[in-house]
Design an enzyme around this catalytic site. Structure first.
Site, mmCIF file in Angstrom:
data_model
loop_
_atom_site.group_PDB
_atom_site.id
_atom_site.type_symbol
_atom_site.label_atom_id
_atom_site.label_comp_id
_atom_site.label_asym_id
_atom_site.label_seq_id
_atom_site.Cartn_x
_atom_site.Cartn_y
_atom_site.Cartn_z
ATOM 1 C CG PHE A 66 21.230 -27.565 41.804
ATOM 2 C CD1 PHE A 66 20.809 -27.121 43.047
ATOM 3 C CD2 PHE A 66 21.259 -28.934 41.570
ATOM 4 C CE1 PHE A 66 20.416 -28.011 44.033
ATOM 5 C CE2 PHE A 66 20.865 -29.834 42.551
ATOM 6 C CZ PHE A 66 20.443 -29.375 43.787
ATOM 7 C CE1 TYR A 67 23.508 -30.067 37.616
ATOM 8 C CE2 TYR A 67 24.882 -29.385 35.781
ATOM 9 C CZ TYR A 67 23.744 -29.996 36.247
ATOM 10 O OH TYR A 67 22.852 -30.550 35.366
ATOM 11 N N GLY A 68 27.154 -27.798 42.502
ATOM 12 C CA GLY A 68 28.140 -27.263 43.435
ATOM 13 C C GLY A 68 27.876 -25.818 43.798
ATOM 14 C CD GLU A 69 24.715 -23.914 47.526
ATOM 15 O OE1 GLU A 69 25.463 -23.046 48.013
ATOM 16 O OE2 GLU A 69 23.705 -24.365 48.114
ATOM 17 C CB SER B 114 29.645 -27.010 37.713
ATOM 18 O OG SER B 114 29.673 -27.380 36.353
#
Length: 339
Positions: free
Chosen positions: A54-57, A60
């Site tokens: 989910f982090y930066g799709e 990350s």
């Protein structure tokens, strides 16, 4: 650096773990900066890195993958799935269909053939425990994950998942990743007793309370943290809960000064002092942030300091209850109750 056993897995992890949410667009951290942060963290003895699709799709994960290239076996690698990725309605949740694809995508971005810990980022009320646990068990047997855990689950869901695993003879969650800080102590009354009962490892996120305990949010000073730009309502002093946090921070700063500590050392030392906690996840955007947080690696708070903290924020108290992330969905969404 200190180390503790991750639940009952036998895996030793550092009590400060590196969270990679700020790698990429979210924290405006470049690949070179992310690699430098990983280098410095590993050099200091950090051996657990936590990220999520989910982090930066996925950004990350890609940056973590490049940063750890050539030294995969030197660290415990954790990622997460279930949060929405794009607009497609089935690219989210905890179904077997999505977890299989999400994990394959994460492995590709990370450049590895397995992760040590695969976590369900949030409880998915639309998917049964049997569906999720059976998928995770099969992924574990396939060698793509070594262990699996939950993140920000309500206490009753942690219990239910443990019982479902036993009843169905499936693998079980061995870790929980809750939000916990001096300012948000609610999980002391429900989640942490449950994790202790079931022997789960606990990886705490937001131990600095979204920057409130970083030393950068003080009375009379303009708030310039990156989080305040994204979520200004969390720092708006016209809101009573923020006023309460501000007053608590000023008193906590005095406690830290008297103990010869920084506010960051006080905050991280407090979290790691709880017997249920395995490690605190730190999420630096810069090397300067990292070093200020690594300074807490050997911090041990005295009983007097812990008592002083309890007087400022009582055990089991959330100063900003509206920001709790482990609430049953019906308490947050009116459409799920009496509608």
């Amino acid at each position: 650096m200190q180390y503790r056993t991750l639940g009952r897995t036998g895996v030793q992890v550092s009590t400060l773990a590196l969270g990679a949410m700020n790698f990429g667009a979210i924290g405006r951290t470049t690949q070179d900066e992310a690699t430098a942060i990983v280098d410095a963290a590993l050099e200091a003895g950090v051996n657990l890195i936590d990220t999520a699709d989910f982090y930066g799709e996925g950004e990350s994960e890609e940056m973590v993958g490049k940063a750890i290239a050539g030294r995969r076996d030197d660290l415990v690698l954790a990622t997460k799935a279930t949060m929405p990725i794009g607009e497609e309605r089935n690219h989210r949740g905890s179904s077997r269909r999505w977890l299989y694809k999400a994990l394959d995508d994460s492995l590709r971005r990370l450049g590895v053939d397995h992760v040590d810990l695969f976590q369900i980022h949030r409880w998915d009320p639309t998917t049964t425990d049997e569906e999720t646990l059976s998928a995770l068990t099969d992924l574990q047997r396939a060698g793509k994950i070594r262990y699996f855990g939950s993140s920000t689950f309500p206490a009753y869901r942690i219990v239910q998942a443990q019982w479902a695993a036993r009843e169905l003879r499936l693998g079980r969650y061995v870790t929980e990743q809750p939000s916990y800080s001096i300012l948000q102590r609610g999980i002391e009354s429900h989640v942490l007793p449950v994790t202790q009962e079931y022997g789960l490892g606990v990886l705490v996120w937001s131990p600095l309370a979204s920057g409130w305990l970083s030393g950068a949010v003080r009375k009379g000073q303009e708030v310039t943290t990156s989080r305040s730009k994204v979520l200004p309502e969390r720092f708006d002093l016209s809101i009573p809960s923020n006023q309460a946090r501000s007053e608590a921070v000023e008193r906590l700063a005095e406690v830290a000064d008297q103990a010869g500590l920084t506010l960051i050392q006080l905050a991280l030392g407090f979290v790691n002092a709880h017997p249920a906690v395995t490690a605190a996840l730190i999420g630096p955007r810069t090397l300067e942030h990292l070093h200020s947080q690594l300074a807490a690696a050997d911090t041990v708070l005295s009983a007097d300091v812990l008592d002083a903290i309890d007087e400022i924020v009582a055990p089991g108290t959330d100063l900003a209850p509206q920001e709790k992330f482990d609430m049953p969905p019906a308490l947050l969404d009116a459409s799920l109750r009496r509608r």
